[in-house]
Design a protein around this motif. Structure first.
Motif, PDB file in Angstrom:
ATOM      1  N   LYS A   1       0.807  -1.219   0.000  1.00  0.00           N
ATOM      2  CA  LYS A   1       0.000   0.000   0.000  1.00  0.00           C
ATOM      3  C   LYS A   1       0.841   1.271   0.000  1.00  0.00           C
ATOM      4  O   LYS A   1       0.551   2.218  -0.748  1.00  0.00           O
ATOM      5  CB  LYS A   1      -0.931   0.006   1.224  1.00  0.00           C
ATOM      6  CG  LYS A   1      -1.968   1.107   1.169  1.00  0.00           C
ATOM      7  CD  LYS A   1      -3.009   0.933   2.260  1.00  0.00           C
ATOM      8  CE  LYS A   1      -4.079   2.014   2.137  1.00  0.00           C
ATOM      9  NZ  LYS A   1      -5.131   1.866   3.184  1.00  0.00           N
TER      10      LYS A   1
ATOM     11  N   SER B 209       1.083   3.351  -3.403  1.00  0.00           N
ATOM     12  CA  SER B 209       0.438   4.667  -3.405  1.00  0.00           C
ATOM     13  C   SER B 209       1.409   5.750  -3.861  1.00  0.00           C
ATOM     14  O   SER B 209       1.030   6.676  -4.594  1.00  0.00           O
ATOM     15  CB  SER B 209      -0.083   5.002  -2.004  1.00  0.00           C
ATOM     16  OG  SER B 209      -1.087   4.088  -1.607  1.00  0.00           O
TER      17      SER B 209
ATOM     18  N   PHE C  44      -6.810   9.366  -8.650  1.00  0.00           N
ATOM     19  CA  PHE C  44      -6.753  10.010  -7.343  1.00  0.00           C
ATOM     20  C   PHE C  44      -7.926   9.574  -6.470  1.00  0.00           C
ATOM     21  O   PHE C  44      -7.764   9.296  -5.280  1.00  0.00           O
ATOM     22  CB  PHE C  44      -6.755  11.529  -7.496  1.00  0.00           C
ATOM     23  CG  PHE C  44      -6.502  12.273  -6.214  1.00  0.00           C
ATOM     24  CD1 PHE C  44      -5.201  12.533  -5.795  1.00  0.00           C
ATOM     25  CD2 PHE C  44      -7.552  12.700  -5.412  1.00  0.00           C
ATOM     26  CE1 PHE C  44      -4.951  13.203  -4.607  1.00  0.00           C
ATOM     27  CE2 PHE C  44      -7.320  13.366  -4.216  1.00  0.00           C
ATOM     28  CZ  PHE C  44      -6.015  13.619  -3.816  1.00  0.00           C
ATOM     29  N   CYS C  45      -9.109   9.517  -7.062  1.00  0.00           N
ATOM     30  CA  CYS C  45     -10.289   9.069  -6.313  1.00  0.00           C
ATOM     31  C   CYS C  45     -10.145   7.606  -5.900  1.00  0.00           C
ATOM     32  O   CYS C  45     -10.492   7.241  -4.770  1.00  0.00           O
ATOM     33  CB  CYS C  45     -11.549   9.249  -7.156  1.00  0.00           C
ATOM     34  SG  CYS C  45     -12.079  10.967  -7.333  1.00  0.00           S
ATOM     35  N   ARG C  46      -9.636   6.779  -6.800  1.00  0.00           N
ATOM     36  CA  ARG C  46      -9.441   5.370  -6.478  1.00  0.00           C
ATOM     37  C   ARG C  46      -8.395   5.198  -5.379  1.00  0.00           C
ATOM     38  O   ARG C  46      -8.535   4.351  -4.498  1.00  0.00           O
ATOM     39  CB  ARG C  46      -9.013   4.605  -7.730  1.00  0.00           C
ATOM     40  CG  ARG C  46     -10.052   4.563  -8.827  1.00  0.00           C
ATOM     41  CD  ARG C  46     -11.150   3.584  -8.530  1.00  0.00           C
ATOM     42  NE  ARG C  46     -10.670   2.217  -8.556  1.00  0.00           N
ATOM     43  CZ  ARG C  46     -11.355   1.175  -8.142  1.00  0.00           C
ATOM     44  NH1 ARG C  46     -12.555   1.354  -7.611  1.00  0.00           N
ATOM     45  NH2 ARG C  46     -10.853  -0.053  -8.206  1.00  0.00           N
ATOM     46  N   LEU C  47      -7.362   6.014  -5.433  1.00  0.00           N
ATOM     47  CA  LEU C  47      -6.294   5.923  -4.448  1.00  0.00           C
ATOM     48  C   LEU C  47      -6.790   6.275  -3.051  1.00  0.00           C
ATOM     49  O   LEU C  47      -6.466   5.618  -2.074  1.00  0.00           O
ATOM     50  CB  LEU C  47      -5.140   6.856  -4.843  1.00  0.00           C
ATOM     51  CG  LEU C  47      -3.911   6.864  -3.931  1.00  0.00           C
ATOM     52  CD1 LEU C  47      -3.244   5.497  -3.915  1.00  0.00           C
ATOM     53  CD2 LEU C  47      -2.927   7.933  -4.369  1.00  0.00           C
ATOM     54  N   GLY C  48      -7.587   7.330  -2.977  1.00  0.00           N
ATOM     55  CA  GLY C  48      -8.117   7.762  -1.683  1.00  0.00           C
ATOM     56  C   GLY C  48      -9.407   7.068  -1.296  1.00  0.00           C
ATOM     57  O   GLY C  48     -10.009   7.422  -0.272  1.00  0.00           O
ATOM     58  N   ARG C  49      -9.842   6.103  -2.128  1.00  0.00           N
ATOM     59  CA  ARG C  49     -11.107   5.400  -1.904  1.00  0.00           C
ATOM     60  C   ARG C  49     -12.254   6.398  -1.748  1.00  0.00           C
ATOM     61  O   ARG C  49     -13.143   6.240  -0.895  1.00  0.00           O
ATOM     62  CB  ARG C  49     -11.022   4.490  -0.682  1.00  0.00           C
ATOM     63  CG  ARG C  49     -10.015   3.358  -0.840  1.00  0.00           C
ATOM     64  CD  ARG C  49     -10.034   2.417   0.348  1.00  0.00           C
ATOM     65  NE  ARG C  49      -9.083   1.317   0.172  1.00  0.00           N
ATOM     66  CZ  ARG C  49      -8.892   0.341   1.049  1.00  0.00           C
ATOM     67  NH1 ARG C  49      -9.591   0.337   2.179  1.00  0.00           N
ATOM     68  NH2 ARG C  49      -8.018  -0.605   0.822  1.00  0.00           N
ATOM     69  N   LEU C  50     -12.211   7.415  -2.601  1.00  0.00           N
ATOM     70  CA  LEU C  50     -13.241   8.451  -2.575  1.00  0.00           C
ATOM     71  C   LEU C  50     -14.389   8.069  -3.496  1.00  0.00           C
ATOM     72  O   LEU C  50     -14.181   7.482  -4.561  1.00  0.00           O
ATOM     73  CB  LEU C  50     -12.651   9.797  -3.026  1.00  0.00           C
ATOM     74  CG  LEU C  50     -11.445  10.318  -2.224  1.00  0.00           C
ATOM     75  CD1 LEU C  50     -10.916  11.601  -2.860  1.00  0.00           C
ATOM     76  CD2 LEU C  50     -11.840  10.554  -0.778  1.00  0.00           C
TER      77      LEU C  50
ATOM     78  N   TYR D 268     -16.931  12.971  -5.070  1.00  0.00           N
ATOM     79  CA  TYR D 268     -15.653  13.685  -5.069  1.00  0.00           C
ATOM     80  C   TYR D 268     -14.975  13.811  -6.437  1.00  0.00           C
ATOM     81  O   TYR D 268     -14.002  14.549  -6.565  1.00  0.00           O
ATOM     82  CB  TYR D 268     -14.684  12.990  -4.108  1.00  0.00           C
ATOM     83  CG  TYR D 268     -15.134  13.034  -2.674  1.00  0.00           C
ATOM     84  CD1 TYR D 268     -15.026  14.212  -1.923  1.00  0.00           C
ATOM     85  CD2 TYR D 268     -15.680  11.913  -2.065  1.00  0.00           C
ATOM     86  CE1 TYR D 268     -15.442  14.250  -0.604  1.00  0.00           C
ATOM     87  CE2 TYR D 268     -16.095  11.942  -0.737  1.00  0.00           C
ATOM     88  CZ  TYR D 268     -15.974  13.118  -0.014  1.00  0.00           C
ATOM     89  OH  TYR D 268     -16.392  13.161   1.291  1.00  0.00           O
TER      90      TYR D 268
ATOM     91  N   ILE E 147       0.853   8.320  -6.971  1.00  0.00           N
ATOM     92  CA  ILE E 147       0.935   9.777  -6.778  1.00  0.00           C
ATOM     93  C   ILE E 147       1.995  10.369  -7.708  1.00  0.00           C
ATOM     94  O   ILE E 147       1.777  11.428  -8.319  1.00  0.00           O
ATOM     95  CB  ILE E 147       1.261  10.103  -5.310  1.00  0.00           C
ATOM     96  CG1 ILE E 147       0.068   9.745  -4.421  1.00  0.00           C
ATOM     97  CG2 ILE E 147       1.599  11.592  -5.145  1.00  0.00           C
ATOM     98  CD1 ILE E 147       0.356   9.848  -2.937  1.00  0.00           C
TER      99      ILE E 147
ATOM    100  N   THR F 205     -12.382  16.680  -7.534  1.00  0.00           N
ATOM    101  CA  THR F 205     -11.019  16.263  -7.855  1.00  0.00           C
ATOM    102  C   THR F 205     -10.610  16.760  -9.235  1.00  0.00           C
ATOM    103  O   THR F 205      -9.470  17.215  -9.435  1.00  0.00           O
ATOM    104  CB  THR F 205     -10.892  14.729  -7.803  1.00  0.00           C
ATOM    105  OG1 THR F 205     -11.288  14.266  -6.517  1.00  0.00           O
ATOM    106  CG2 THR F 205      -9.473  14.288  -8.089  1.00  0.00           C
TER     107      THR F 205
END
Length: 368
Positions: A81, A85, A293-299, A304, A89, A308
């Motif tokens: 993770k 991540s 970015f949304c997938r990474l932050g589980r948004l 969102y 990024i 984003t």
């Protein structure tokens, strides 16, 4: 916003691949390649195409071992993770930097030829506003938009083909006196013109029929190669490689060669068509970065994603406004080109190595 709004067809992937690569770089490509390879610049277009073709192959073979070929999930599965991540990024930051430079060059061309009295920051804002709007609508809309803009790009290509009878074929001669060292340098420069193919790392998961991804990506790539080849050859036939070096945007200068009775300045018409075409890479790669970015932050994509997308557009704007002048922009463009080479080949190779080392531990995209 449900996830289905990010689904694209293999046909749309073809247009997105073309749209992610063909932008402002093509306007100066003949000058950049002929500076190193002379009349053999067109060969560099073909030799440079090895990078995107290898990139497509590596990405396709990488994801075949995963039931869920999502860039973020695969990164976490292969690297853990924290490191996974960080890699995601870094990829997003690369996209923002690269597209900031692309948009800045596009804005500079727009200012020189269309809006000389308009402040650059206003032009950048007016370019990024529709970029943000298109990205906020999701992958399905972006796919359709690329399909429409592809035909506009085709019109631009036909405009250049009209000049073909005016060319002097002796300007491509002699073919046998090939400077291999110069061709090698031109090939390196040609690599950078294919930036955008790395978007497949993220868009792969969005394609409905995964078994058609490789074929669609290859078709899109060969269309790009054809566009570049035609553009460089026509510029060489009209100007010759020595005269091209005096022109910053030789493709735009081509349009002043032939007089059209009704259209006094054909380059203006070309640029008006180009306004949508030139912004496509920023649209496509902003979609990819906002989604990741949304997938990474589980948004939640519904809550969102639009916000984003706005943040990505703002970041691109800040990068685009950063360089002081066009000279600094071109310097940063060289760095961006190197980063593309590092990313397009480095990421897939690194992921393949990790996949090989974790063989037996990874089971269809999940750690055992």
């Amino acid at each position: 916003m449900d996830k289905s709004r990010f689904e694209i067809t293999s046909k749309q992937l073809i247009f997105i691949i073309v749209g992610s690569e063909v932008a402002t770089g093509i306007l100066s490509l003949p000058r950049v390649l002929s500076a190193e390879a002379g009349q053999h610049a067109w060969i560099a277009v073909l030799t440079g195409a090895l990078v995107p073709l290898i990139c497509i192959y590596l990405i396709d073979t990488l994801y075949r071992g995963f039931d869920d070929p999502d860039f973020v999930r695969v990164s976490h599965a292969l690297f853990g993770k924290a490191l996974g991540s960080l890699l995601v990024i870094t990829f997003i930051l690369y996209i923002i930097f690269f597209q900031g430079i692309v948009i800045r060059i596009f804005a500079e061309i727009t200012k020189i030829f269309l809006l000389p009295r308009t402040p650059l920051y206003i032009i950048l804002f007016l370019i990024l506003l529709p970029v943000y709007y298109a990205v906020s609508k999701g992958g399905r809309v972006v796919g359709r938009l690329n399909e429409i803009l592809f035909w506009i790009l085709l019109i631009d290509l036909l405009v250049l083909l009209v000049l073909l009878p005016l060319g002097d074929y002796t300007l491509l001669l002699p073919l046998k006196d090939l400077d291999y060292k110069g061709l090698l340098k031109a090939t390196r420069e040609s690599f950078y013109s294919y930036a955008g193919v790395e978007i497949l790392l993220i868009l792969y998961v969005m394609v409905r029929k995964k078994e058609e991804v490789f074929k669609a990506a290859i078709v899109g790539q060969f269309i790009v190669i054809f566009f570049y080849l035609v553009t460089v050859v026509i510029a060489l036939l009209i100007f010759g490689f020595e005269a091209i070096q005096q022109l910053t945007w030789p493709v735009l200068n081509l349009l002043s060669v032939r007089h059209v009775a009704v259209l006094e300045r054909l380059e203006i018409v070309f640029l008006l068509f180009w306004l949508g075409v030139g912004a496509r890479p920023a649209i496509n790669l902003s979609l990819a970065s906002a989604y990741s970015f949304c997938r990474l932050g589980r948004l939640s994509l519904a809550r969102y994603y639009v916000l984003t997308s706005m943040g990505i557009a703002l970041a691109i704007y800040l990068v685009a406004i950063w360089p002081r002048d066009l000279i600094e922009v071109f310097q940063l463009a060289n760095y961006a080109g190197f980063l593309f080479l590092l990313t397009s080949l480095g990421y897939p190779l690194l992921y393949h190595i990790a996949k090989f080392m974790r063989k037996g531990v990874i089971n269809h995209g999940k750690t055992a």
